[in-house]
Scaffold this active site. Structure first.
Site, PDB file in Angstrom:
ATOM      1  CG  HIS A  54     -22.057 -24.597  17.765  1.00  0.00           C
ATOM      2  ND1 HIS A  54     -22.755 -25.251  16.663  1.00  0.00           N
ATOM      3  CD2 HIS A  54     -20.965 -25.741  17.726  1.00  0.00           C
ATOM      4  CE1 HIS A  54     -22.390 -26.470  16.120  1.00  0.00           C
ATOM      5  NE2 HIS A  54     -21.208 -26.752  16.891  1.00  0.00           N
ATOM      6  CD  GLU A  76     -13.010 -30.017  17.288  1.00  0.00           C
ATOM      7  OE1 GLU A  76     -13.137 -29.313  16.128  1.00  0.00           O
ATOM      8  OE2 GLU A  76     -13.518 -31.011  17.004  1.00  0.00           O
ATOM      9  CG  ASP A  77     -13.117 -25.428  18.857  1.00  0.00           C
ATOM     10  OD1 ASP A  77     -12.282 -25.767  17.918  1.00  0.00           O
ATOM     11  OD2 ASP A  77     -14.397 -25.587  18.298  1.00  0.00           O
ATOM     12  CG  HIS A  92     -19.765 -30.918  19.451  1.00  0.00           C
ATOM     13  ND1 HIS A  92     -20.709 -29.940  19.794  1.00  0.00           N
ATOM     14  CD2 HIS A  92     -19.277 -30.276  18.384  1.00  0.00           C
ATOM     15  CE1 HIS A  92     -20.860 -28.918  19.032  1.00  0.00           C
ATOM     16  NE2 HIS A  92     -20.144 -29.291  18.271  1.00  0.00           N
TER      17      HIS A  92
END
Length: 93
Positions: free
Chosen positions: A31, A59-60, A55
């Site tokens: 991705h 957050e992940d 990106h």
């Protein structure tokens, strides 16, 4: 490909190691690589391409924006942070 971009790919691959996409069950790193590739068709600005690649790392993957800043510069860190959701604040207390 620049050494900086190569380093960003390695950083993202390590950060997303073991993660899989929910729908296709493919390695998650595909991705951000696709995002960076698409961005590369729109601009040659390496900071923006690297930010696209990274990106989801805050957050992940729980990466610290300060680490991203130290490795890739303040502009990249700011761009990545601006696209990151604060998932902790979405959780009930």
């Amino acid at each position: 490909m620049s050494e900086r971009l190569t380093n960003a790919i390695s950083y993202a691959a390590k950060a997303h190691e073991g993660q899989r996409r929910k729908v296709a069950n493919t390695p998650y790193i595909l991705h951000p690589l696709e995002v960076a590739s698409i961005i590369g068709t729109m601009t040659a600005d390496e900071d923006i391409i690297i930010a696209g690649l990274l990106h989801d790392t805050i957050e992940d993957c729980g990466k610290d924006p300060r680490e991203i800043k130290a490795l890739f510069g303040s502009r990249v860190a700011a761009l990545v942070q601006s696209e990151s959701e604060d998932k902790l604040s979405d959780r009930p207390p």
